[in-house]
Design a protein around this motif. Structure first.
Motif, PDB file in Angstrom:
ATOM      1  N   ALA A  50      13.886  -3.071 -12.550  1.00  0.00           N
ATOM      2  CA  ALA A  50      13.371  -3.280 -11.273  1.00  0.00           C
ATOM      3  C   ALA A  50      11.936  -3.642 -11.436  1.00  0.00           C
ATOM      4  O   ALA A  50      11.225  -3.260 -12.327  1.00  0.00           O
ATOM      5  N   VAL A  51      11.579  -4.389 -10.484  1.00  0.00           N
ATOM      6  CA  VAL A  51      10.159  -4.644 -10.182  1.00  0.00           C
ATOM      7  C   VAL A  51       9.589  -4.116  -8.923  1.00  0.00           C
ATOM      8  O   VAL A  51      10.309  -3.695  -7.823  1.00  0.00           O
ATOM      9  N   GLY A  52       8.364  -3.582  -8.561  1.00  0.00           N
ATOM     10  CA  GLY A  52       7.910  -3.160  -7.285  1.00  0.00           C
ATOM     11  C   GLY A  52       6.541  -4.002  -6.850  1.00  0.00           C
ATOM     12  O   GLY A  52       5.846  -4.503  -7.756  1.00  0.00           O
ATOM     13  N   CYS A  53       6.404  -3.944  -5.561  1.00  0.00           N
ATOM     14  CA  CYS A  53       5.010  -4.552  -4.951  1.00  0.00           C
ATOM     15  C   CYS A  53       4.973  -3.931  -3.586  1.00  0.00           C
ATOM     16  O   CYS A  53       5.538  -3.115  -3.192  1.00  0.00           O
ATOM     17  N   GLY A  54       3.499  -4.368  -3.230  1.00  0.00           N
ATOM     18  CA  GLY A  54       3.191  -3.721  -2.000  1.00  0.00           C
ATOM     19  C   GLY A  54       1.862  -2.693  -2.211  1.00  0.00           C
ATOM     20  O   GLY A  54       1.284  -2.851  -3.171  1.00  0.00           O
ATOM     21  N   LEU A  55       1.941  -1.949  -1.318  1.00  0.00           N
ATOM     22  CA  LEU A  55       1.072  -0.963  -1.272  1.00  0.00           C
ATOM     23  C   LEU A  55       1.240   0.176  -2.495  1.00  0.00           C
ATOM     24  O   LEU A  55       2.228   0.638  -2.585  1.00  0.00           O
ATOM     25  N   ASP A  56       0.178   0.425  -3.283  1.00  0.00           N
ATOM     26  CA  ASP A  56       0.203   1.128  -4.596  1.00  0.00           C
ATOM     27  C   ASP A  56      -1.076   1.950  -4.812  1.00  0.00           C
ATOM     28  O   ASP A  56      -1.764   1.665  -5.576  1.00  0.00           O
ATOM     29  N   PRO A  57      -0.805   2.862  -3.862  1.00  0.00           N
ATOM     30  CA  PRO A  57      -2.158   3.875  -4.159  1.00  0.00           C
ATOM     31  C   PRO A  57      -2.170   4.731  -5.524  1.00  0.00           C
ATOM     32  O   PRO A  57      -0.936   5.359  -5.676  1.00  0.00           O
ATOM     33  N   SER A  58      -3.203   4.558  -6.004  1.00  0.00           N
ATOM     34  CA  SER A  58      -3.126   5.361  -7.522  1.00  0.00           C
ATOM     35  C   SER A  58      -1.962   4.754  -8.392  1.00  0.00           C
ATOM     36  O   SER A  58      -1.903   5.705  -9.292  1.00  0.00           O
ATOM     37  N   GLY A  59      -1.413   3.736  -8.313  1.00  0.00           N
ATOM     38  CA  GLY A  59      -0.521   3.409  -8.947  1.00  0.00           C
ATOM     39  C   GLY A  59       0.867   4.242  -8.814  1.00  0.00           C
ATOM     40  O   GLY A  59       1.832   4.438  -9.622  1.00  0.00           O
ATOM     41  N   ARG A  60       0.983   4.752  -7.734  1.00  0.00           N
ATOM     42  CA  ARG A  60       2.325   5.596  -7.459  1.00  0.00           C
ATOM     43  C   ARG A  60       3.553   4.706  -7.078  1.00  0.00           C
ATOM     44  O   ARG A  60       4.490   5.314  -6.753  1.00  0.00           O
ATOM     45  N   LEU A  61       3.379   3.134  -7.170  1.00  0.00           N
ATOM     46  CA  LEU A  61       4.693   2.444  -7.309  1.00  0.00           C
ATOM     47  C   LEU A  61       5.405   2.877  -8.408  1.00  0.00           C
ATOM     48  O   LEU A  61       6.589   2.462  -8.525  1.00  0.00           O
ATOM     49  N   GLY A  62       4.814   3.336  -9.527  1.00  0.00           N
ATOM     50  CA  GLY A  62       5.565   3.627 -10.752  1.00  0.00           C
ATOM     51  C   GLY A  62       5.769   2.592 -11.574  1.00  0.00           C
ATOM     52  O   GLY A  62       6.676   2.446 -12.371  1.00  0.00           O
ATOM     53  N   THR A  63       4.667   1.542 -11.411  1.00  0.00           N
ATOM     54  CA  THR A  63       5.086   0.389 -12.303  1.00  0.00           C
ATOM     55  C   THR A  63       4.255   0.252 -13.458  1.00  0.00           C
ATOM     56  O   THR A  63       3.238   1.146 -13.640  1.00  0.00           O
ATOM     57  N   LEU A  64       4.402  -0.716 -14.534  1.00  0.00           N
ATOM     58  CA  LEU A  64       3.473  -0.898 -15.619  1.00  0.00           C
ATOM     59  C   LEU A  64       1.981  -0.950 -15.186  1.00  0.00           C
ATOM     60  O   LEU A  64       1.054  -0.831 -16.300  1.00  0.00           O
ATOM     61  N   ALA A  65       1.825  -1.410 -14.136  1.00  0.00           N
ATOM     62  CA  ALA A  65       0.273  -1.785 -13.700  1.00  0.00           C
ATOM     63  C   ALA A  65      -0.409  -0.399 -13.713  1.00  0.00           C
ATOM     64  O   ALA A  65      -1.434  -0.614 -14.212  1.00  0.00           O
ATOM     65  N   GLN A  66       0.252   0.814 -13.366  1.00  0.00           N
ATOM     66  CA  GLN A  66      -0.453   2.149 -13.256  1.00  0.00           C
ATOM     67  C   GLN A  66      -2.003   1.744 -12.975  1.00  0.00           C
ATOM     68  O   GLN A  66      -2.822   2.719 -13.376  1.00  0.00           O
ATOM     69  N   SER A  67      -2.183   1.202 -11.580  1.00  0.00           N
ATOM     70  CA  SER A  67      -3.618   1.197 -11.069  1.00  0.00           C
ATOM     71  C   SER A  67      -3.422   1.255  -9.527  1.00  0.00           C
ATOM     72  O   SER A  67      -2.438   0.813  -9.203  1.00  0.00           O
ATOM     73  N   ASP A  68      -4.407   1.396  -8.932  1.00  0.00           N
ATOM     74  CA  ASP A  68      -4.607   1.566  -7.276  1.00  0.00           C
ATOM     75  C   ASP A  68      -4.523   0.028  -6.803  1.00  0.00           C
ATOM     76  O   ASP A  68      -5.469  -0.833  -7.320  1.00  0.00           O
ATOM     77  N   SER A  69      -3.689  -0.205  -5.721  1.00  0.00           N
ATOM     78  CA  SER A  69      -3.974  -1.436  -5.169  1.00  0.00           C
ATOM     79  C   SER A  69      -3.374  -1.150  -3.894  1.00  0.00           C
ATOM     80  O   SER A  69      -2.451  -0.749  -3.354  1.00  0.00           O
ATOM     81  N   SER A  70      -4.342  -1.786  -2.934  1.00  0.00           N
ATOM     82  CA  SER A  70      -3.976  -1.802  -1.398  1.00  0.00           C
ATOM     83  C   SER A  70      -2.937  -3.061  -1.167  1.00  0.00           C
ATOM     84  O   SER A  70      -2.191  -3.041  -0.163  1.00  0.00           O
ATOM     85  N   ALA A  71      -2.718  -3.919  -2.180  1.00  0.00           N
ATOM     86  CA  ALA A  71      -2.008  -4.945  -1.831  1.00  0.00           C
ATOM     87  C   ALA A  71      -1.441  -5.816  -3.057  1.00  0.00           C
ATOM     88  O   ALA A  71      -2.153  -6.857  -3.571  1.00  0.00           O
ATOM     89  N   ARG A  72      -0.585  -5.097  -3.666  1.00  0.00           N
ATOM     90  CA  ARG A  72       0.085  -5.554  -5.103  1.00  0.00           C
ATOM     91  C   ARG A  72       1.063  -6.633  -4.606  1.00  0.00           C
ATOM     92  O   ARG A  72       2.358  -6.445  -4.392  1.00  0.00           O
ATOM     93  N   SER A  73       0.556  -7.881  -4.606  1.00  0.00           N
ATOM     94  CA  SER A  73       1.559  -9.096  -3.934  1.00  0.00           C
ATOM     95  C   SER A  73       2.579  -9.646  -5.090  1.00  0.00           C
ATOM     96  O   SER A  73       3.142 -10.273  -4.828  1.00  0.00           O
ATOM     97  N   GLN A  74       2.255  -9.326  -6.308  1.00  0.00           N
ATOM     98  CA  GLN A  74       2.818 -10.012  -7.448  1.00  0.00           C
ATOM     99  C   GLN A  74       3.620  -8.660  -8.034  1.00  0.00           C
ATOM    100  O   GLN A  74       3.220  -7.625  -8.602  1.00  0.00           O
ATOM    101  N   PRO A  75       5.056  -8.764  -8.010  1.00  0.00           N
ATOM    102  CA  PRO A  75       5.802  -7.736  -8.381  1.00  0.00           C
ATOM    103  C   PRO A  75       5.661  -7.377  -9.742  1.00  0.00           C
ATOM    104  O   PRO A  75       5.330  -8.366 -10.630  1.00  0.00           O
TER     105      PRO A  75
END
Length: 769
Positions: free
Chosen positions: A403-428
């Protein structure tokens, strides 16, 4: 078995020609030791000694002289031998009573000066309690029980070691001398051609006698009439002598050689003599267990290699897309084998850093294994390693994320490999590869305290994100951006998420955790949050659970529906008190499927119509009634010309309802402030209107103010709110009509798996191999 020249019967099989291949000597079995003189061989078996080859001086020992023996004959009168030793033209037998007998050429004597040749064994005088024997060029040695060493016979090169000047006259029985008198502390005696060697009890080595080829090993070519130390050797475990060369193995597994190398007999790749012990590597990648030539007249050397074993250690589990170390260890006789070639292979899409590696000085060979990034979670990978004489395989399990995740990602809480804060992670981005089983569903909670849960194919539930309301389900007292299994849940078949509460359906029962202010946990209480799962009261036959913002619903196997949580939107009959335990939703039977949004509930009926109840402040009830802060009782969702019919599936967003129709088109109603209706406008729709341009829809999903569809041609579409990049199209631009998406380049999206009414996060499920 033997090979080589035949002229003196040395092949032992009656051959009339030389050969370079090996053949078994007939008539011999149960042999425990062999020895070789100049042209005669000996075999010890069951206390008896057999001999073949040259017999000019009676060296065969069968009572005759002169006539060679082309096949083995028994040495006369020997029945209790424990060892046989062969000099150039004499042989000796150590008997079980500690005495020694000898036969063969007599001019060197058998302990008492020169005598006639002896065609049959005679007793060597002056010996008893002998522990071990050896024989060289005309000389014999006996290791005594007190650790001293006796010698007799030829001393023309000082080989008797008795400290006497060299002479062509043989010496009678005497004691080998050291630097200050009799040599003591001897543990083993070995004979070369004209050189004697002793392994001492401290595991050093001394030598004496002939040194024309530097075979003493003391750095010189000076004859030594008494024992001197061999340079630089300690911890010796094995010692062997040949004509004018010597070899030792030390406890660290190293092999050393010195002396004559004119025929390359040291095996170091040169023909240079070595005056002191030089480390050898006779067989790259194999351990030498011992040097097994102990023949006084040869320029040939044989090294015995130990059978190696292979151990393989693979990472268990192995994360997809990441390198993990695979280690092989090659050992022989408990020591690592350096220089061994280890070949590695693996199954599936896993990549190896190398397919062939040589072991280091400790016998270790390491590679890395990297399972493909999209390897199916829980897949098994077979890792194999092999050497020239052994092989081994082990299986590891892949931890992955389909699975992939995108959208609001406060403190990396989407649980993706990005592991960083983003108010608009538009690329899954792919989720962390932590899952032992494929993901089948995802649910996410309110964006102001965002947490997410995934359901795996193995029936377990995992969470990541904020903890404040107990959403993680594992009792955590802090937020996290990694995934962890919710304890106590198994056999789960569906999950759902309200604003701050999660639900899991398992075996007809529903478990809930998180916020409980309005009784949304459903365990009969209100206010107190639940940090770990508790059972929703009285529900044992549920087939589906649906979660609105602060209400939840269960579809039961009899087609009825129960609801609990915040009461001001009602449960089918207008406003009521908050319900901490499930109550029946009035006016429903034969329900096929349910959904819930912002204060509203939906029920798909068996006749293809759609019922709704509850909040309508954004038109989300879809009953054609004006928006109002007062909840609506049970009613029918309306279409363009009366009740909406032909509904196949109902889906809820935040304040928007969606229906997949039996013709696979999509209609929508309710809130449209972010263009989530998908009709090209931002106008609230009080009854269902067509979503523009969609046909052949197979999957539909709604989030807060966004919606997604997959069509039968495999294409993925999204529309509505994109301010946090939740459409995953690489922008933050809202889409008023369905726009084709490519969430994961090169991968097929199997479904859009977030169906949460208050989130700004989206997860796409990816097909994996």
């Amino acid at each position: 078995m033997d090979d080589g020249a035949y002229e003196y019967g040395q092949l032992g099989d009656g051959s009339s020609s030389s050969r370079s291949t090996w053949s078994k000597v007939p008539g011999l079995s149960g042999v425990t030791q062999i020895a070789s003189g100049a042209l005669t061989f000996y075999a010890l078996a069951g206390g008896k000694i057999w001999a073949w080859g040259d017999n000019w001086f009676g060296t065969v020992g069968d009572g005759t002289t002169r006539n060679q023996r082309n096949t083995p004959v028994q040495v006369s009168g020997i029945t209790t031998a424990t060892q046989v030793a062969a000099g150039a033209q004499q042989a000796y037998a150590l008997l079980s009573d500690g005495s020694v007998k000898g036969w063969g050429r007599g001019d060197a004597g058998f302990g008492a000066g020169a005598t006639a040749d002896q065609g049959a064994p005679i007793t060597v005088s002056g010996l008893s309690n002998v522990q071990q024997i050896a024989a060289g060029g005309g000389v014999g040695y006996a290791l005594m029980s007190n650790g001293t060493l006796r010698s007799w016979g030829a001393n023309y090169a000082g080989q008797a070691g008795q400290g006497q000047p060299t002479s062509n006259s043989p010496l009678p029985m005497g004691t080998v001398q050291g630097a200050s008198g009799s040599l003591t502390g001897v543990a083993q005696v070995v004979a070369g051609g004209t050189t004697g060697y002793a392994v001492m009890t401290d595991k050093s080595v001394t030598a004496w006698g002939g040194n024309d080829q530097a075979q003493i090993g003391d750095g010189s070519t000076t004859t030594r009439l008494s024992a001197v130390a061999v340079s630089g050797l300690s911890n010796v475990t094995t010692l062997s002598g040949t004509g004018s060369s010597a070899f030792a193995k030390t406890s660290d597994g190293k092999v050393w050689g010195w002396g004559d190398n004119t025929a390359g007999q040291l095996g170091d790749g040169t023909t240079t003599n070595r005056a002191t012990p030089t480390q050898l590597t006779p067989v790259s990648g194999q351990t030498v267990s011992t040097i097994i030539t102990a023949s006084v007249t040869t320029s040939a050397t044989y090294f015995l290699t130990a059978s190696s074993t292979l151990a393989l250690t693979v990472p268990v589990p192995a994360p997809a897309g990441s390198a993990s170390v695979v280690q092989a260890k090659v050992t022989a006789n408990s020591s690592g084998v350096a220089g061994a070639t280890v070949d590695f292979s693996t199954s599936g899409s896993a990549a190896l850093s190398a397919s062939s590696v040589s072991t280091d000085s400790s016998g270790n060979a390491s590679v890395t294994i990297t399972p493909g990034a999209w390897t199916n979670p829980g897949a098994s990978i077979l890792v194999s390693a092999s050497t020239s004489n052994s092989s081994m395989s082990q299986t590891t399990t892949v931890l992955g994320a389909n699975a992939v995740g995108c959208g609001l990602d406060p403190s990396g809480r989407l649980g993706t490999l990005a592991q960083s804060d983003s108010s608009a992670r538009s690329q899954p981005v792919q989720l962390l590869t932590q899952f032992p089983s494929p993901i089948v569903q995802v649910a996410a909670s309110k964006k102001t305290s965002q947490a997410s849960a995934v359901l795996l194919a193995d029936g377990t539930v995992w969470t990541t994100g904020a903890y404040e309301y107990g959403q993680l389900g594992d009792g955590s007292s802090s937020s996290r951006s990694t995934w962890s299994k919710v304890p106590g849940l198994s056999g789960v078949t569906q999950i759902a998420s309200g604003a701050l509460t999660f639900y899991a359906l398992a075996g007809g029962k529903i478990w809930a955790w998180g916020d409980n202010w309005f009784g949304t946990v459903g365990d009969g209480t209100t206010r107190n949050q639940r940090n770990t799962p508790v059972q929703v009261s009285g529900i044992t036959t549920a087939t589906q659970v649906a979660a609105g913002a602060q209400q939840a619903y269960a579809l039961l196997s009899d087609g009825s529906v129960k609801g609990w949580g915040r009461g001001d939107a009602g449960f089918g009959a207008g406003a009521t008190a908050d319900q901490g335990a499930p109550i029946t939703v009035s006016g429903l039977s034969n329900v096929q499927q349910i959904a819930a949004g912002g204060g509203v509930g939906y029920a798909l009926m068996s006749n293809g119509t759609l019922r709704s109840w509850g909040a309508n402040y954004a038109g989300q009830a879809g009953q054609g009634q004006p928006t109002s802060n007062s909840p609506l009782p049970m009613g029918t969702v309306q279409g363009a010309s009366g009740s909406l019919t032909g509904v196949a599936q109902v889906v809820a967003g935040g304040t928007t309802g969606y229906a997949v129709m039996t013709d696979k088109s999509v209609t929508a109603w309710g809130g449209n402030d972010q263009a989530q209706i998908g009709d090209g406008s931002t106008t609230t729709r009080l009854s269902a209107v067509a979503v523009s341009g969609l046909s052949n829809v197979t999957t539909l999903s709604g989030t807060g103010s966004s919606a997604f569809a997959k069509t039968s041609d495999g294409k993925v579409w999204g529309w509505g709110d994109n301010t946090a990049g939740q459409l995953g199209d690489g922008t933050t631009t809202n889409r008023a009509t369905p726009t084709q998406l490519t969430p994961v380049s090169g991968q097929t999206v199997s479904t859009i798996i977030t169906a949460s009414v208050t989130t700004s996060a989206t997860y796409f499920l990816v097909k994996t191999a």
